[in-house]
Write an enzyme that holds these catalytic residues in place. Structure first.
Site, PDB file in Angstrom:
ATOM      1  N   ALA A  24       0.805  -1.223   0.000  1.00 19.49           N
ATOM      2  CA  ALA A  24       0.000   0.000   0.000  1.00 19.49           C
ATOM      3  C   ALA A  24       0.837   1.272   0.000  1.00 19.49           C
ATOM      4  CB  ALA A  24      -0.959  -0.011   1.189  1.00 19.49           C
ATOM      5  N   SER A  25       1.898   1.315   0.733  1.00 19.92           N
ATOM      6  CA  SER A  25       2.697   2.540   0.807  1.00 19.92           C
ATOM      7  C   SER A  25       3.376   2.884  -0.511  1.00 19.92           C
ATOM      8  CB  SER A  25       3.735   2.438   1.922  1.00 19.92           C
ATOM      9  OG  SER A  25       3.091   2.502   3.168  1.00 19.92           O
TER      10      SER A  25
END
Length: 176
Positions: A24-25
């Site tokens: 996600a990051s």
């Protein structure tokens, strides 16, 4: 290339080198790259006010109800210096998420400090508006496909979902 451990603890599914992971990051550098592609093409500037693309941000207020000293720029949005608060997770569309953000007060004056924020969602929405296509389509066409990132996606297929390794974290008591 090798793999060690379990991809799923509950079912004792072994880790394999073909497993996929939630990263996600990595949305942050992908979004910033999308913005920079559009800047290189002369379609936007990181110094543009976000209200140029999202007029609902023209009248955003500080938490005390006052006006900010200046408007939020795209640069502020991609560098976590916008003053926007919240996380980047959203349950609805990117448009609806950003529309809601425009109603929230700013925590601090744009450009004056850093705080992890949903500014990248705003930048992603601007990419959609400028490119005239959904964010995930733009990054697939302009970033993932040219780089042959064939298993990078926001929407894994059923076949890909079967390859995703579980996500785990420790709770407050240091238990998984």
């Amino acid at each position: 290339l090798g793999a060690v451990g379990l991809a799923d603890i509950e079912s004792s599914k072994q880790m394999q080198s073909y497993r996929m992971f939630s990263i996600a990051s990595m949305t942050k550098p992908v979004t910033a790259t999308a913005v920079m592609i559009l800047q290189d093409e002369g379609k936007l500037s990181v110094d543009d006010k976000i209200s140029k693309y999202l007029p609902e941000f023209k009248n955003v207020k500080m938490k005390d109800g006052s006006d900010p000293e200046r408007e939020i720029t795209i640069r502020d949005a991609i560098t976590h210096t916008s003053g926007l608060v919240g996380n980047q997770v959203f349950a609805s569309s990117l448009k609806e998420s950003v529309d809601q953000l425009a109603k929230n007060p700013l925590r601090f004056q744009p450009g004056t400090r850093w705080q992890y924020s949903p500014g990248l969602n705003v930048a992603g929405r601007i990419v959609e508006i400028v490119a005239k296509k959904p964010f995930h389509v733009f990054v697939q066409e302009r970033i993932f496909a040219p780089l042959k990132m064939n298993n990078t996606t926001f929407f894994p297929t059923e076949k890909q979902q079967a390859r995703i390794a579980g996500l785990y974290r420790l709770d407050d008591k240091k238990k998984l």
